[in-house]
Design an enzyme around this catalytic site. Structure first.
Site, PDB file in Angstrom:
ATOM      1  N   VAL A 192       0.819  -1.201   0.000  1.00  0.00           N
ATOM      2  CA  VAL A 192       0.000   0.000   0.000  1.00  0.00           C
ATOM      3  C   VAL A 192       0.860   1.261   0.000  1.00  0.00           C
ATOM      4  O   VAL A 192       0.648   2.169  -0.805  1.00  0.00           O
ATOM      5  CB  VAL A 192      -0.952  -0.034   1.210  1.00  0.00           C
ATOM      6  CG1 VAL A 192      -1.663   1.286   1.397  1.00  0.00           C
ATOM      7  CG2 VAL A 192      -1.962  -1.148   1.014  1.00  0.00           C
ATOM      8  N   PHE A 207      -8.286   0.481  -1.122  1.00  0.00           N
ATOM      9  CA  PHE A 207      -9.049  -0.640  -1.689  1.00  0.00           C
ATOM     10  C   PHE A 207      -8.321  -1.354  -2.824  1.00  0.00           C
ATOM     11  O   PHE A 207      -8.934  -2.162  -3.530  1.00  0.00           O
ATOM     12  CB  PHE A 207     -10.416  -0.138  -2.188  1.00  0.00           C
ATOM     13  CG  PHE A 207     -11.259   0.471  -1.105  1.00  0.00           C
ATOM     14  CD1 PHE A 207     -11.951  -0.340  -0.208  1.00  0.00           C
ATOM     15  CD2 PHE A 207     -11.329   1.842  -0.944  1.00  0.00           C
ATOM     16  CE1 PHE A 207     -12.721   0.215   0.815  1.00  0.00           C
ATOM     17  CE2 PHE A 207     -12.088   2.411   0.082  1.00  0.00           C
ATOM     18  CZ  PHE A 207     -12.789   1.596   0.962  1.00  0.00           C
ATOM     19  N   LEU A 208      -7.029  -1.073  -3.018  1.00  0.00           N
ATOM     20  CA  LEU A 208      -6.332  -1.710  -4.146  1.00  0.00           C
ATOM     21  C   LEU A 208      -6.197  -3.214  -3.936  1.00  0.00           C
ATOM     22  O   LEU A 208      -6.240  -3.706  -2.812  1.00  0.00           O
ATOM     23  CB  LEU A 208      -4.955  -1.078  -4.365  1.00  0.00           C
ATOM     24  CG  LEU A 208      -3.888  -1.202  -3.282  1.00  0.00           C
ATOM     25  CD1 LEU A 208      -3.195  -2.547  -3.260  1.00  0.00           C
ATOM     26  CD2 LEU A 208      -2.850  -0.111  -3.480  1.00  0.00           C
ATOM     27  N   LYS A 227     -14.133  -0.058   5.156  1.00  0.00           N
ATOM     28  CA  LYS A 227     -13.054  -0.937   4.687  1.00  0.00           C
ATOM     29  C   LYS A 227     -13.315  -2.387   5.089  1.00  0.00           C
ATOM     30  O   LYS A 227     -13.256  -3.303   4.273  1.00  0.00           O
ATOM     31  CB  LYS A 227     -11.717  -0.438   5.257  1.00  0.00           C
ATOM     32  CG  LYS A 227     -10.542  -1.332   4.961  1.00  0.00           C
ATOM     33  CD  LYS A 227     -10.243  -1.393   3.472  1.00  0.00           C
ATOM     34  CE  LYS A 227      -9.372  -2.593   3.168  1.00  0.00           C
ATOM     35  NZ  LYS A 227      -9.114  -2.769   1.750  1.00  0.00           N
ATOM     36  N   ASN A 282     -14.380  -5.671   2.544  1.00  0.00           N
ATOM     37  CA  ASN A 282     -13.630  -6.936   2.450  1.00  0.00           C
ATOM     38  C   ASN A 282     -14.474  -8.111   2.940  1.00  0.00           C
ATOM     39  O   ASN A 282     -14.437  -9.202   2.361  1.00  0.00           O
ATOM     40  CB  ASN A 282     -12.320  -6.851   3.243  1.00  0.00           C
ATOM     41  CG  ASN A 282     -11.206  -6.233   2.407  1.00  0.00           C
ATOM     42  OD1 ASN A 282     -11.417  -5.867   1.253  1.00  0.00           O
ATOM     43  ND2 ASN A 282     -10.021  -6.116   2.981  1.00  0.00           N
ATOM     44  N   CYS A 328      -5.177  -9.964   3.342  1.00  0.00           N
ATOM     45  CA  CYS A 328      -6.263  -9.108   3.815  1.00  0.00           C
ATOM     46  C   CYS A 328      -7.577  -9.805   4.135  1.00  0.00           C
ATOM     47  O   CYS A 328      -8.080  -9.656   5.243  1.00  0.00           O
ATOM     48  CB  CYS A 328      -6.457  -7.953   2.854  1.00  0.00           C
ATOM     49  SG  CYS A 328      -5.043  -6.844   2.965  1.00  0.00           S
TER      50      CYS A 328
HETATM   51  N1  LIG Z   1      -1.632  -5.579   0.758  1.00  0.00           N
HETATM   52  C1  LIG Z   1      -2.705  -5.060   0.236  1.00  0.00           C
HETATM   53  O1  LIG Z   1      -3.051  -5.353  -0.897  1.00  0.00           O
HETATM   54  C2  LIG Z   1      -3.567  -4.091   0.996  1.00  0.00           C
HETATM   55  C3  LIG Z   1      -3.301  -3.782   2.317  1.00  0.00           C
HETATM   56  N2  LIG Z   1      -4.113  -2.910   3.013  1.00  0.00           N
HETATM   57  C4  LIG Z   1      -3.789  -2.547   4.388  1.00  0.00           C
HETATM   58  O2  LIG Z   1      -2.685  -1.634   4.341  1.00  0.00           O
HETATM   59  C5  LIG Z   1      -1.807  -1.854   5.456  1.00  0.00           C
HETATM   60  C6  LIG Z   1      -0.411  -2.162   4.958  1.00  0.00           C
HETATM   61  O3  LIG Z   1      -0.453  -3.384   4.264  1.00  0.00           O
HETATM   62  P1  LIG Z   1       0.796  -3.896   3.403  1.00  0.00           P
HETATM   63  O4  LIG Z   1       1.217  -2.810   2.490  1.00  0.00           O
HETATM   64  O5  LIG Z   1       0.432  -5.215   2.844  1.00  0.00           O
HETATM   65  O6  LIG Z   1       1.852  -4.028   4.595  1.00  0.00           O
HETATM   66  P2  LIG Z   1       3.235  -4.781   4.763  1.00  0.00           P
HETATM   67  O7  LIG Z   1       3.139  -5.510   6.018  1.00  0.00           O
HETATM   68  O8  LIG Z   1       3.588  -5.482   3.480  1.00  0.00           O
HETATM   69  O9  LIG Z   1       4.256  -3.582   4.903  1.00  0.00           O
HETATM   70  C7  LIG Z   1       4.255  -2.697   5.966  1.00  0.00           C
HETATM   71  C8  LIG Z   1       5.587  -1.949   5.988  1.00  0.00           C
HETATM   72  O10 LIG Z   1       5.571  -1.002   7.046  1.00  0.00           O
HETATM   73  C9  LIG Z   1       6.868  -0.927   7.605  1.00  0.00           C
HETATM   74  N3  LIG Z   1       6.788  -0.359   8.946  1.00  0.00           N
HETATM   75  C10 LIG Z   1       6.253  -0.901  10.063  1.00  0.00           C
HETATM   76  N4  LIG Z   1       6.395  -0.050  11.104  1.00  0.00           N
HETATM   77  C11 LIG Z   1       7.013   1.059  10.625  1.00  0.00           C
HETATM   78  C12 LIG Z   1       7.439   2.282  11.207  1.00  0.00           C
HETATM   79  N5  LIG Z   1       7.223   2.561  12.499  1.00  0.00           N
HETATM   80  N6  LIG Z   1       8.060   3.178  10.435  1.00  0.00           N
HETATM   81  C13 LIG Z   1       8.274   2.926   9.126  1.00  0.00           C
HETATM   82  N7  LIG Z   1       7.904   1.785   8.518  1.00  0.00           N
HETATM   83  C14 LIG Z   1       7.276   0.863   9.261  1.00  0.00           C
HETATM   84  C15 LIG Z   1       7.348  -2.363   7.575  1.00  0.00           C
HETATM   85  O11 LIG Z   1       8.751  -2.447   7.649  1.00  0.00           O
HETATM   86  C16 LIG Z   1       6.795  -2.840   6.217  1.00  0.00           C
HETATM   87  O12 LIG Z   1       7.742  -2.638   5.181  1.00  0.00           O
HETATM   88  C17 LIG Z   1      -2.470  -2.964   6.276  1.00  0.00           C
HETATM   89  O13 LIG Z   1      -3.275  -2.368   7.247  1.00  0.00           O
HETATM   90  C18 LIG Z   1      -3.332  -3.691   5.257  1.00  0.00           C
HETATM   91  O14 LIG Z   1      -4.439  -4.320   5.849  1.00  0.00           O
HETATM   92  C19 LIG Z   1      -5.188  -2.300   2.421  1.00  0.00           C
HETATM   93  C20 LIG Z   1      -5.487  -2.559   1.109  1.00  0.00           C
HETATM   94  C21 LIG Z   1      -4.690  -3.455   0.284  1.00  0.00           C
HETATM   95  O1  LIG Z   2      -7.729  -5.038   1.810  1.00  0.00           O
HETATM   96  C1  LIG Z   2      -7.005  -5.529   0.973  1.00  0.00           C
HETATM   97  O2  LIG Z   2      -5.831  -5.795   1.137  1.00  0.00           O
HETATM   98  C2  LIG Z   2      -7.511  -5.857  -0.382  1.00  0.00           C
HETATM   99  O3  LIG Z   2      -8.058  -7.202  -0.335  1.00  0.00           O
HETATM  100  C3  LIG Z   2      -8.535  -7.677  -1.579  1.00  0.00           C
HETATM  101  O4  LIG Z   2      -7.498  -7.692  -2.560  1.00  0.00           O
HETATM  102  P1  LIG Z   2      -6.415  -8.890  -2.670  1.00  0.00           P
HETATM  103  O5  LIG Z   2      -6.362  -9.644  -1.395  1.00  0.00           O
HETATM  104  O6  LIG Z   2      -5.174  -8.278  -3.199  1.00  0.00           O
HETATM  105  O7  LIG Z   2      -6.933  -9.863  -3.817  1.00  0.00           O
HETATM  106  P2  LIG Z   2      -8.359 -10.299  -4.409  1.00  0.00           P
HETATM  107  O8  LIG Z   2      -8.287 -10.198  -5.871  1.00  0.00           O
HETATM  108  O9  LIG Z   2      -9.480  -9.644  -3.743  1.00  0.00           O
HETATM  109  O10 LIG Z   2      -8.362 -11.855  -4.042  1.00  0.00           O
HETATM  110  C4  LIG Z   2      -8.378 -12.298  -2.688  1.00  0.00           C
HETATM  111  C5  LIG Z   2      -8.523 -13.799  -2.642  1.00  0.00           C
HETATM  112  O11 LIG Z   2      -9.830 -14.200  -3.051  1.00  0.00           O
HETATM  113  C6  LIG Z   2      -9.752 -15.205  -4.036  1.00  0.00           C
HETATM  114  N1  LIG Z   2     -10.915 -15.059  -4.935  1.00  0.00           N
HETATM  115  C7  LIG Z   2     -11.212 -13.854  -5.491  1.00  0.00           C
HETATM  116  C8  LIG Z   2     -12.316 -13.701  -6.302  1.00  0.00           C
HETATM  117  C9  LIG Z   2     -13.156 -14.808  -6.537  1.00  0.00           C
HETATM  118  O12 LIG Z   2     -14.181 -14.735  -7.255  1.00  0.00           O
HETATM  119  N2  LIG Z   2     -12.836 -15.997  -5.975  1.00  0.00           N
HETATM  120  C10 LIG Z   2     -11.733 -16.154  -5.173  1.00  0.00           C
HETATM  121  O13 LIG Z   2     -11.490 -17.269  -4.654  1.00  0.00           O
HETATM  122  C11 LIG Z   2      -8.418 -14.978  -4.731  1.00  0.00           C
HETATM  123  O14 LIG Z   2      -7.955 -16.165  -5.341  1.00  0.00           O
HETATM  124  C12 LIG Z   2      -7.558 -14.560  -3.565  1.00  0.00           C
HETATM  125  O15 LIG Z   2      -7.068 -15.690  -2.884  1.00  0.00           O
HETATM  126  C13 LIG Z   2      -9.633  -6.725  -2.072  1.00  0.00           C
HETATM  127  O16 LIG Z   2     -10.093  -7.157  -3.353  1.00  0.00           O
HETATM  128  C14 LIG Z   2      -9.122  -5.290  -2.177  1.00  0.00           C
HETATM  129  O17 LIG Z   2     -10.173  -4.426  -2.559  1.00  0.00           O
HETATM  130  C15 LIG Z   2      -8.578  -4.874  -0.820  1.00  0.00           C
HETATM  131  O18 LIG Z   2      -8.020  -3.577  -0.875  1.00  0.00           O
END
Ligand SMILES: NC(=O)C1=CN([C@@H]2O[C@H](COP(=O)(O)OP(=O)(O)OC[C@H]3O[C@@H](n4cnc5c(N)ncnc54)[C@H](O)[C@@H]3O)[C@@H](O)[C@H]2O)C=CC1
Ligand SMILES: O=C(O)[C@H]1O[C@H](OP(=O)(O)OP(=O)(O)OC[C@H]2O[C@@H](n3ccc(=O)[nH]c3=O)[C@H](O)[C@@H]2O)[C@H](O)[C@@H](O)[C@@H]1O
Length: 437
Positions: free
Chosen positions: A14, A155-156, A207, A211, A263
């Protein structure tokens, strides 16, 4: 457009994607991470995650001088007016959210609040976190009036993160202060996405609700698929027919082995916990989570049953380790649970993934029953069955005539319903998928 100086704290998916996209639309962005080795890599435009298109965007924005990386949080805060927090918020064993990274980031940044800062929580956090964060800043001595805290959930999706950012369905801005809300909306204006202004608690809940609802769609279609197997219907057609109703929509109705990733599993558990904490038993969500776990178990049981019926083969090629295609993320990947169930039953696993192989072998360590293969045909050669756990293009586009020749028996078990049953039957496979038999 007013060009803002932005610090993004946390360079996971993110933070890295949103920081880069803010730079791309003309803002000055500095991305901060406490992990120094990550920052060293990012400074060379060496991207620690697999995300299509991200490297080119990072590189061009660094060259244009709009994007930089640092591990010096306080320095970045001093240089910026708007701070986005995008640190991890993982699950604790009871499902509650671990806010320690967020709290620590807030307490660290407090010392650098030398003038007004607009602070935005982008991490997924339980209701009340923005209000609680105000308390952390006050405890650290930051004066009232020197900050506003806004909730702006992300929401990505992984694997299409850049596309999702530039084509957002909505931008949710939860704020107490109208000026702060409008400034965050203006910052996003070039994205031309619909903006919803809310209070902070509602934004935080939107959010989790989103999800949880998407996860519910997946568990629902998986249960329908299980029924289809018993009554001889085809879940792909059932989903197609349902999806044609605009009120239902065709997205997220792909049956298979269930959801994984960083997530859905954590956020559904967190939402259940949030409800429990206010004495509410969220029954649907409890079932969504349970169905998802059972779907993996059912699939592993099915593989063993098919192997036994085929004469007791003992080696399986598992195709796809990442939790979905176009990412190397292994967090809560269904493939890992399925491999564990198979090896517990004494089945040998020949694992393949086009991008997550190295991460997977580091994550899983040495196991006498698991080997890793960078070549899909090598993974399949001599195995008694091929199992699809992630619908990578590299898996779907294999030469299945060659796969049929390489397998010791023509057993193909597709956990993602990504192949055509008739075409596979024509090649002589016993083709098993989810809800289509
Ligand atoms: N991964 C995804 O697709 C999505 C994630 N989110 C949410 O966004 C948040 C972040 O998720 P990710 O990007 O997957 O996290 P991640 O766990 O991959 O990365 C978090 C980063 O923050 C750094 N960090 C932690 N504490 C820190 C500090 N005090 N100062 C500076 N850096 C610090 C860590 O070293 C790490 O590189 C979570 O709350 C997640 O639920 C929301 C939408 C999509
Ligand atoms: O909060 C988050 O991190 C994100 O979580 C999901 O995104 P993501 O986990 O990257 O991937 P998705 O494409 O949503 O798939 C999630 C899981 O559901 C599964 N899936 C998805 C769609 C479907 O029809 N069936 C199914 O089994 C996928 O295989 C995967 O394991 C949401 O789609 C994002 O909008 C949100 O921001």
């Amino acid at each position: 457009m007013r060009r803002e100086n932005i610090a993004v704290i946390g360079t996971g998916y993110v933070g890295l994607v949103s920081g880069t996209c803010f730079a791309e639309i003309g803002h000055q962005a500095i991305a901060v991470d406490r992990d120094q080795s990550k920052i060293e890599r990012l400074r060379q435009a060496d991207i620690p995650i697999y995300e299509p298109g991200l490297e080119a965007l990072v590189r061009s924005n660094m060259e244009a001088g709009r994007l930089s990386f640092t591990s010096e949080l306080q320095e970045a805060v001093r240089r910026s007016d708007i701070l986005f927090l995008a640190v991890g918020t993982p699950s604790m064993p009871g499902g509650e959210v671990d806010l320690s990274y967020l709290e620590s980031a807030f307490r660290q940044l407090a010392a650098a609040v030398d003038r007004y800062k607009l602070i935005v929580i982008k991490s997924t956090v339980p209701v009340g976190t923005a209000a609680m964060a105000e308390g952390w800043l006050r405890e650290e001595g930051v004066e009232e009036g020197r900050f506003d805290i806004v909730s702006n959930p992300e929401f990505l999706r992984e694997g299409s993160a850049i596309h999702d950012t530039f084509h957002s369905d909505r931008i949710v801005i939860g704020a107490e202060d109208q000026q702060a809300a409008e400034r965050i909306a203006a910052l996003h204006a070039p994205l031309q996405a619909p903006v919803l202004f809310t209070d902070r608690a509602s934004a935080e809940l939107i959010k989790y609700a989103s999800n949880a609802f998407l996860a519910a769609k997946i568990s629902f279609i998986n249960e329908m698929a299980n029924v289809c197997e018993k009554v001889g219907a085809d879940i792909a057609l059932v989903a197609q027919g349902m999806g044609m109703d605009k009120r239902i929509g065709s997205h997220f109705l792909q049956a298979g082995i269930g959801y994984g990733g960083s997530c859905f599993p954590k956020d559904t558990k967190a939402q259940l916990r949030i409800a429990e904490d206010v004495d509410y038993d969220f029954k649907i969500l409890r079932s969504v989570i349970e169905v998802n776990a059972l779907q993996r178990e059912r699939f592993a049981d099915r593989i063993i049953q098919e192997l036994t019926e085929a004469g007791g083969g003992k080696a399986v090629a598992v195709m796809g380790l990442a939790f979905k295609p176009n990412t190397d993320d292994l967090r809560d990947a269904p493939a890992l649970d399925i491999i564990e169930a198979l090896t517990t039953s004494g089945v040998q696993v020949r694992a393949y993934d086009p991008v997550a192989l190295e991460k997977a072998s580091a994550h899983m360590g040495r196991h006498e029953l698991v080997t890793f293969h960078a070549d899909p045909y090598e993974a399949v050669a001599g195995a008694d069955a091929m199992v699809i756990t992630t619908e990578w293009e590299a898996v779907k586009s294999l030469d299945f005539g060659e796969v049929a020749r390489l397998l010791s028996q023509r057993l193909l078990i597709d956990g993602r319903n990504c192949l055509e049953p008739a075409a596979m039957a024509e090649l002589g496979f016993r083709y098993v998928s989810v809800g289509r038999a």
